[in-house]
Scaffold this active site. Structure first.
Site, PDB file in Angstrom:
ATOM      1  N   ARG A   1     -10.549 -11.266   1.772  1.00 15.67           N
ATOM      2  CA  ARG A   1     -11.259 -12.074   0.875  1.00 15.67           C
ATOM      3  C   ARG A   1     -10.064 -13.971   1.254  1.00 15.67           C
ATOM      4  O   ARG A   1     -10.724 -14.679   1.350  1.00 15.67           O
ATOM      5  CB  ARG A   1     -11.208 -12.326  -0.634  1.00 15.67           C
ATOM      6  CG  ARG A   1     -10.195 -12.260  -1.206  1.00 15.67           C
ATOM      7  CD  ARG A   1     -10.819 -10.765  -2.415  1.00 15.67           C
ATOM      8  NE  ARG A   1     -10.593  -9.529  -2.134  1.00 15.67           N
ATOM      9  CZ  ARG A   1     -10.982  -9.105  -3.089  1.00 15.67           C
ATOM     10  NH1 ARG A   1     -11.378  -9.103  -4.002  1.00 15.67           N
ATOM     11  NH2 ARG A   1     -10.810  -7.523  -2.414  1.00 15.67           N
TER      12      ARG A   1
ATOM     13  N   ASP B   1      -7.765  -3.321  10.722  1.00 15.18           N
ATOM     14  CA  ASP B   1      -8.464  -4.002   9.761  1.00 15.18           C
ATOM     15  C   ASP B   1      -8.952  -5.921  10.556  1.00 15.18           C
ATOM     16  O   ASP B   1      -8.644  -6.492   9.668  1.00 15.18           O
ATOM     17  CB  ASP B   1      -7.079  -4.616   8.441  1.00 15.18           C
ATOM     18  CG  ASP B   1      -7.611  -5.000   7.320  1.00 15.18           C
ATOM     19  OD1 ASP B   1      -8.714  -4.129   7.114  1.00 15.18           O
ATOM     20  OD2 ASP B   1      -7.214  -5.489   6.380  1.00 15.18           O
TER      21      ASP B   1
ATOM     22  N   LYS C   1       0.733  -1.288   0.087  1.00 22.46           N
ATOM     23  CA  LYS C   1       0.198   0.137   0.464  1.00 22.46           C
ATOM     24  C   LYS C   1       0.833   1.157   0.437  1.00 22.46           C
ATOM     25  O   LYS C   1       2.391   1.153   0.272  1.00 22.46           O
ATOM     26  CB  LYS C   1      -0.729  -0.246   1.456  1.00 22.46           C
ATOM     27  CG  LYS C   1      -1.983  -1.379   1.014  1.00 22.46           C
ATOM     28  CD  LYS C   1      -2.399  -0.965   2.802  1.00 22.46           C
ATOM     29  CE  LYS C   1      -4.288  -1.763   2.613  1.00 22.46           C
ATOM     30  NZ  LYS C   1      -5.194  -1.987   1.708  1.00 22.46           N
TER      31      LYS C   1
HETATM   32  N1  BES Z   1      -8.181  -3.971   4.468  1.00 17.89           N
HETATM   33  C1  BES Z   1      -7.760  -3.347   3.112  1.00 17.89           C
HETATM   34  C2  BES Z   1      -9.316  -2.407   2.406  1.00 17.89           C
HETATM   35  C3  BES Z   1      -9.747  -1.264   3.955  1.00 17.89           C
HETATM   36  C4  BES Z   1      -9.530  -0.315   2.886  1.00 17.89           C
HETATM   37  C5  BES Z   1     -10.256  -1.034   4.400  1.00 17.89           C
HETATM   38  C6  BES Z   1      -9.893   0.576   3.044  1.00 17.89           C
HETATM   39  C7  BES Z   1     -10.797   0.566   5.106  1.00 17.89           C
HETATM   40  C8  BES Z   1      -9.860   0.730   4.418  1.00 17.89           C
HETATM   41  C9  BES Z   1      -8.254  -4.633   2.070  1.00 17.89           C
HETATM   42  O1  BES Z   1      -7.663  -5.557   2.391  1.00 17.89           O
HETATM   43  C10 BES Z   1      -7.922  -3.679   0.888  1.00 17.89           C
HETATM   44  O2  BES Z   1      -6.206  -3.957   0.859  1.00 17.89           O
HETATM   45  N2  BES Z   1      -8.211  -4.013  -0.312  1.00 17.89           N
HETATM   46  C11 BES Z   1      -8.367  -3.358  -1.696  1.00 17.89           C
HETATM   47  C12 BES Z   1      -8.385  -4.526  -2.585  1.00 17.89           C
HETATM   48  C13 BES Z   1      -7.906  -4.200  -4.273  1.00 17.89           C
HETATM   49  C14 BES Z   1      -6.608  -4.221  -3.923  1.00 17.89           C
HETATM   50  C15 BES Z   1      -9.042  -5.544  -4.718  1.00 17.89           C
HETATM   51  C16 BES Z   1      -9.164  -2.408  -1.678  1.00 17.89           C
HETATM   52  O3  BES Z   1     -10.369  -2.100  -1.580  1.00 17.89           O
HETATM   53  O4  BES Z   1      -7.898  -1.609  -1.824  1.00 17.89           O
HETATM   54 ZN    ZN Z   2      -7.504  -5.971   4.540  1.00 23.04          ZN
HETATM   55 MN    MN Z   3      -5.503  -5.321   1.583  1.00 17.43          MN
END
Ligand code: BES
Ligand code: ZN
Ligand code: MN
Length: 499
Positions: A353, A290, A279
């Site tokens: 997931r 998370d 990230k």
């Molecule tokens: N934990 C994150 C989602 C998240 C984002 C939670 C902002 C709280 C605030 C999750 O694991 C994630 O990184 N999701 C990605 C998935 C993508 C790479 C397909 C997303 O939603 O950007």
């Molecule tokens: Zn996550």
């Molecule tokens: Mn993630």
């Protein structure tokens, strides 16, 4: 702080302040308010007349009594339009009152059963909402501040009514509201805790603490046992971290059957760096939260064990970090999930997931009759619904309707998003049965559809709390930082299944 309920006349209470409600467009004080107004020589009716008290929701007015009644101050709180009053507004108003009391240094306050004067809430509902608003609204996470909180602390909130029957009902509501709000604050504490304290091991330990306190059976499986169970998707996420993963299963038995009436599964990423699909640095620290799904499940079990609904519940948490490193999962890797399905890792940041796939398979293998998963799953749901509303998904409308209703009762807003078959196309892989990312478009939906692949026909609801688990500005009884969403909703839902 203590919340007490007592029979008595608000006018004669010894307290630093007495709190009474006013409504919008109120012409003149009635009932208790009129009695106090008379004793104060018409001070309240004057303020109503000249428009200084408008009665808008959570409006606070402080009036010094100068010895005219036993309490030092009368504080009026606005509840908005009389015929539009809800338990949620009382919750918000109670939170606002608490902050005002703290500011003014009021230690002992007496309060009328807000909302019952208008007949819009029954005494039990009022008691519950006041307790929830007070306990949730005065929450702050100060664990790692070495300086003491300089402000005054409220010692007692005394709810007063002249009728013994009303007092008995209010007390029942206060007892339940206290259990629900304290559970929510437990979830907040777990979510606010930074990742170096809240590791998978300590998250599991928190679950054990709750289980032992209420004598619920609990199992914590370590890496080797997780391997034996064949949870290749969960382990794939965990393999990049030096912190060992934990798979936690806690049970609450509410009836004599051996059925698992419902499984509550919480996403338990104690830190999500994104892994090799790292990230960006900005706001990465938010990913300490998370594991908010897991926190809400542990907290809900804490309340369920006290409220004792006649429902058998299984709580499941796959706890791990998601880290980059020499052993970490790489994009294009292929994993084999517990149920034998193969998964192409398109993006290591779509890790939630993967952990949920195996947790869901485990619940199905145990024979759960219903499954609710709660997860901070996608950034997309934050884009769509912000920090106000949780995204809800289901293969069973009746179950989601019950979840939404429970949410409405407890002030957790949930809005349904669709799971149309057309979206499944985005999760297709050329090298495995499915891939773990469907791209940017409709990402909350493709994420939910990924989980659905492991659900089969079990009635299921998925709650994406990525936006609602944490807020940057206090809003009523949702204090800034972790919200504890959807702890109370889960408890209400489980309770409703027992009825
Ligand atoms: N934990 C994150 C989602 C998240 C984002 C939670 C902002 C709280 C605030 C999750 O694991 C994630 O990184 N999701 C990605 C998935 C993508 C790479 C397909 C997303 O939603 O950007
Ligand atoms: Zn996550
Ligand atoms: Mn993630």
């Amino acid at each position: 702080m203590e919340i007490k309920v007592k029979v008595g006349s608000i006018k004669r209470i010894r307290a630093d302040a007495i709190i009474m409600c006013v409504y919008e467009n109120m012409k003149r004080p009635r009932g208790d308010l009129s009695i106090v107004n008379k004793a104060l020589g018409g001070a309240i009716s004057d303020l109503l007349h000249n428009g200084e008290i408008k009665g808008k929701l959570a409006e606070i007015t402080v009036i010094h009594t100068l010895g005219k009644i036993t309490a030092d101050r009368v504080i009026t709180v606005g509840l908005g339009k009389r015929n539009e009053l809800t338990a949620d507004k009382v919750r918000s108003a109670a939170a606002e009152i608490c902050r005002a009391l703290k500011n003014k240094g009021v230690k002992r306050a007496a309060i009328v059963a807000l909302g019952t004067c208008s007949g819009m809430l029954n005494p039990r509902e009022a008691g519950q909402a006041i307790a929830e608003g007070v306990i949730l609204g005065s929450y702050a996470f100060r664990k790692h501040l070495t300086a003491k909180d300089e402000g005054e602390h409220i010692e007692t909130i005394l709810i007063v009514d002249r009728s013994r029957a009303v007092v008995t009902s209010v007390q029942q509501g206060v007892t339940e509201g206290t259990i629900l709000a304290e559970a929510t604050n437990l979830a907040r504490d777990l979510v606010n805790e930074p990742g170096n304290y809240m590791t998978p091991t300590s998250l599991a330990a928190e679950a054990v603490k709750v289980a032992e306190k209420y004598k619920m059976p609990i199992q914590v499986y370590d890496r080797e046992e997780i391997q034996k169970m064949g949870m290749g998707a969960f382990l794939g996420v965990a393999q990049g971290s030096d912190q060992p993963p934990k798979f936690v299963v806690m049970k609450y038995k509410g009836n004599e059957n051996n059925d698992i009436d419902i499984a509550l599964i919480g996403k338990g990423l104690t830190f999500d760096s994104g892994g090799i699909s790292l990230k960006p640095a900005a706001d990465m620290g938010d990913m300490k939260g998370d594991m908010a799904g897991a926190a809400s499940v542990i907290a809900a079990m804490n309340a369920i064990a006290q409220l004792k609904p006649g429902v058998n519940v299984m709580a499941i948490i796959a706890a791990t970090e998601n880290m980059p490193g020499g052993r970490a999962l790489k994009p294009a890797d292929v994993l084999v999930a517990m149920n034998g399905k193969t998964i192409e890792v398109d993006n290591t940041d779509a890790e939630g997931r993967l952990t949920l796939a195996d947790a869901v398979s485990y619940a199905n293998k145990q024979g759960a009759k219903r499954i609710i998963d709660i997860a901070t799953l996608t950034g997309g749901v934050v884009t769509a619904l912000g920090d106000v509303t949780t995204g809800g998904f289901t293969n069973n409308q009746e179950l989601l309707d019950a979840v939404i209703k429970a949410g409405n009762e407890e002030g957790d807003k949930i809005w349904q998003l669709p799971l149309f078959d057309e979206y499944k196309e985005q999760n297709k892989s050329d090298v495995a049965d499915i891939k773990n990312s469907g791209g940017k478009a409709a990402s909350p939906i493709t994420a939910a559809l990924f989980i659905a692949e492991f659900i089969g026909n079990t009635p299921w609801v998925h709650l994406d709390i990525a936006g609602t688990s944490d807020i940057s500005k206090t809003r009523g009884y949702y204090t800034k930082g972790a919200t504890g969403v959807p702890t109370r909703t889960l408890v209400k839902l489980v309770t409703s299944l027992g009825k």
